[in-house]
Design a protein around this motif. Structure first.
Motif, PDB file in Angstrom:
ATOM      1  N   UNK A  23       0.823  -1.203   0.000  1.00 23.73           N
ATOM      2  CA  UNK A  23       0.000   0.000   0.000  1.00 23.73           C
ATOM      3  C   UNK A  23       0.863   1.262   0.000  1.00 23.73           C
ATOM      4  N   UNK A  24       1.955   1.242   0.764  1.00 23.96           N
ATOM      5  CA  UNK A  24       2.843   2.404   0.819  1.00 23.96           C
ATOM      6  C   UNK A  24       3.445   2.693  -0.557  1.00 23.96           C
ATOM      7  N   UNK A  25       3.852   1.639  -1.277  1.00 23.24           N
ATOM      8  CA  UNK A  25       4.397   1.821  -2.623  1.00 23.24           C
ATOM      9  C   UNK A  25       3.341   2.407  -3.563  1.00 23.24           C
ATOM     10  N   UNK A  26       2.112   1.916  -3.442  1.00 27.02           N
ATOM     11  CA  UNK A  26       1.037   2.458  -4.276  1.00 27.02           C
ATOM     12  C   UNK A  26       0.765   3.910  -3.935  1.00 27.02           C
ATOM     13  N   UNK A  27       0.819   4.246  -2.655  1.00 25.86           N
ATOM     14  CA  UNK A  27       0.568   5.637  -2.242  1.00 25.86           C
ATOM     15  C   UNK A  27       1.640   6.575  -2.791  1.00 25.86           C
ATOM     16  N   UNK A  28       2.896   6.116  -2.812  1.00 21.16           N
ATOM     17  CA  UNK A  28       3.952   6.958  -3.382  1.00 21.16           C
ATOM     18  C   UNK A  28       3.709   7.175  -4.875  1.00 21.16           C
ATOM     19  N   UNK A  29       3.219   6.120  -5.551  1.00 22.65           N
ATOM     20  CA  UNK A  29       2.862   6.290  -6.955  1.00 22.65           C
ATOM     21  C   UNK A  29       1.718   7.268  -7.127  1.00 22.65           C
ATOM     22  N   UNK A  30       0.748   7.198  -6.237  1.00 17.71           N
ATOM     23  CA  UNK A  30      -0.382   8.119  -6.309  1.00 17.71           C
ATOM     24  C   UNK A  30       0.041   9.561  -6.040  1.00 17.71           C
ATOM     25  N   UNK A  31       1.063   9.739  -5.190  1.00 18.17           N
ATOM     26  CA  UNK A  31       1.573  11.089  -4.959  1.00 18.17           C
ATOM     27  C   UNK A  31       2.084  11.704  -6.262  1.00 18.17           C
ATOM     28  N   UNK A  32       2.772  10.893  -7.067  1.00 21.40           N
ATOM     29  CA  UNK A  32       3.280  11.414  -8.344  1.00 21.40           C
ATOM     30  C   UNK A  32       2.132  11.827  -9.258  1.00 21.40           C
ATOM     31  N   UNK A  33       1.010  11.134  -9.150  1.00 20.22           N
ATOM     32  CA  UNK A  33      -0.148  11.491  -9.964  1.00 20.22           C
ATOM     33  C   UNK A  33      -0.690  12.867  -9.601  1.00 20.22           C
ATOM     34  N   UNK A  34      -0.466  13.305  -8.356  1.00 17.28           N
ATOM     35  CA  UNK A  34      -0.903  14.645  -7.958  1.00 17.28           C
ATOM     36  C   UNK A  34      -0.265  15.711  -8.835  1.00 17.28           C
ATOM     37  N   UNK A  35       0.968  15.470  -9.256  1.00 14.95           N
ATOM     38  CA  UNK A  35       1.680  16.452 -10.069  1.00 14.95           C
ATOM     39  C   UNK A  35       0.967  16.670 -11.397  1.00 14.95           C
ATOM     40  N   UNK A  36       0.538  15.574 -12.021  1.00 12.14           N
ATOM     41  CA  UNK A  36      -0.183  15.692 -13.280  1.00 12.14           C
ATOM     42  C   UNK A  36      -1.503  16.422 -13.116  1.00 12.14           C
ATOM     43  N   UNK A  37      -2.183  16.164 -11.988  1.00 13.32           N
ATOM     44  CA  UNK A  37      -3.460  16.838 -11.758  1.00 13.32           C
ATOM     45  C   UNK A  37      -3.252  18.331 -11.491  1.00 13.32           C
ATOM     46  N   UNK A  38      -2.139  18.676 -10.834  1.00 11.07           N
ATOM     47  CA  UNK A  38      -1.845  20.098 -10.639  1.00 11.07           C
ATOM     48  C   UNK A  38      -1.564  20.767 -11.978  1.00 11.07           C
ATOM     49  N   UNK A  39      -0.779  20.103 -12.831  1.00 15.53           N
ATOM     50  CA  UNK A  39      -0.485  20.672 -14.151  1.00 15.53           C
ATOM     51  C   UNK A  39      -1.768  20.842 -14.958  1.00 15.53           C
ATOM     52  N   UNK A  40      -2.669  19.864 -14.865  1.00 11.73           N
ATOM     53  CA  UNK A  40      -3.941  19.955 -15.565  1.00 11.73           C
ATOM     54  C   UNK A  40      -4.765  21.131 -15.050  1.00 11.73           C
TER      55      UNK A  40
END
Length: 360
Positions: A23-40
């Motif tokens: 779950x922790x590894x998935x959460x770190x991946x999800x954190x990176x997705x925040x960057x794309x949503x901010x750019x959007x």
């Protein structure tokens, strides 16, 4: 009018120690997705500036894929991006801020001294500086005064409005006399909403997604519309998951039924701590967790129930149970917040009632 996206405290590559390794590894991946949503969000709002006020990274140790995702997302933003390193991601010759090739639209403040970048096309100046260590006891606004008559004055820094802070302390008086039009701050993970001191508008956006039960509810970045003498701000949610604490009173109810009745409609994406309160027999937490866990991304249960009031009446009995309850009653009254005595009373009663309760 200048349109701004203001973010801070992403803490990319956080350890998420409260979750399982997967779950922790998935959460770190999800954190990176925040960057794309901010750019959007920056593209959708036609932002003129993106201000990132520190602690984008949780530490100097960064996964290569995270650094690349950060640079790629910031490069996808069609406007200038300003980044002020904070106490977790402070600037050093070894930091990713110094060693990675950053897109041309990204300006990273790399000096402990205040630096100004003029943007004539927007009629504004952006000020900022970097943390050089995990502590910084001087105020970023010490002795600072923005020039007058030089357009809109904006500052992006990591700092703390709490007195005596070791993380770039700054005071309301310093904000008021700064001459800034907008002060974009990072460090505090709870969003402040738009505030004003004198002519200066200022805000903490908070973290864009919670990482623990001290960061509850919906999170995101701020969208700010700014002009001289006027500003308005709106939270743009970015987070996929939320941390929530839900107290449930189980008095006179089956614990499972009480919890199900109290739950919001959809909890499958979120991490919950359910706190059982009220009076009743000690709930079977393992069994309750087995029933409830599939409804959540993450779940913890806490038992803060109390023994039924009528059970304490048995302390007047001339039995071992009465003697035991009298002793525990005294302890519970002396330290009402100490849960150990409540638990001891529960287990002690269970042991007594499993044997022969003889009169004294």
């Amino acid at each position: 009018m200048i349109r701004i996206i203001h973010g801070a405290d992403f803490h990319l590559d956080s350890p998420f120690s409260g979750l399982s390794p997967d779950q922790a590894a998935r959460r770190r991946g999800e954190q990176r997705e925040l960057l794309g949503r901010m750019a959007q969000a920056a593209r959708e709002r036609a932002a003129d500036l993106v201000l990132l006020a520190g602690d984008l990274l949780d530490s100097e140790r960064v996964f290569q894929e995270t650094a690349q995702a950060l640079a790629r997302a910031l490069g996808d933003i069609p406007c200038p991006v300003f980044l002020s390193p904070g106490n977790h991601d402070f600037w050093s010759p070894r930091s990713v801020y110094a060693t990675l090739d950053w897109p041309e639209n990204v300006h990273i403040f790399s000096s402990p001294q205040m630096e100004a970048v003029e943007l004539p096309q927007l009629g504004c100046t952006v000020w900022g500086r970097a943390f050089y260590d995990s502590r910084q006891t001087d105020s970023p606004l010490a002795g600072f005064r923005a020039p007058e008559g030089k357009g809109v004055q904006i500052m992006c820094v990591h700092g703390d409005t709490a007195p005596q802070s070791e993380y770039g302390p700054l005071s309301p008086a310093e904000i008021e006399t700064s001459g800034l039009d907008y002060l974009a701050l990072g460090h505090i993970h709870q969003g402040s909403g738009l505030r004003r001191a004198g002519r200066t508008f200022w805000a903490y956006p908070g973290c864009p997604e919670g990482r623990g039960f001290d960061e509850l509810g919906q999170k995101g970045v701020l969208y700010v519309e700014l002009e001289e003498g006027r500003a308005q701000a709106q939270l743009l949610p970015l987070g996929r998951r939320q941390y929530e604490i839900l107290p449930v009173d189980v008095t006179g109810k089956e614990p499972l039924e009480a919890v199900l009745a109290a739950l919001p409609q959809d909890t499958s994406e979120h991490i919950y701590r359910i706190v059982l309160t009220g009076e009743g027999e000690s709930p079977n937490l393992p069994a309750l967790e087995r029933e409830l866990a599939p409804r959540f991304y993450g779940l913890t249960l806490r038992d803060q129930t109390r023994l039924p009031t009528d059970l304490w009446k048995r302390r007047e009995e001339d039995t071992l149970t009465g003697l035991f309850l009298r002793a525990m009653w005294t302890k519970c009254q002396e330290e009402p917040e100490e849960r150990t005595y409540q638990m001891a009373a529960r287990f002690g009663l269970a042991a007594l009632e499993g044997g022969e309760d003889v009169s004294l």
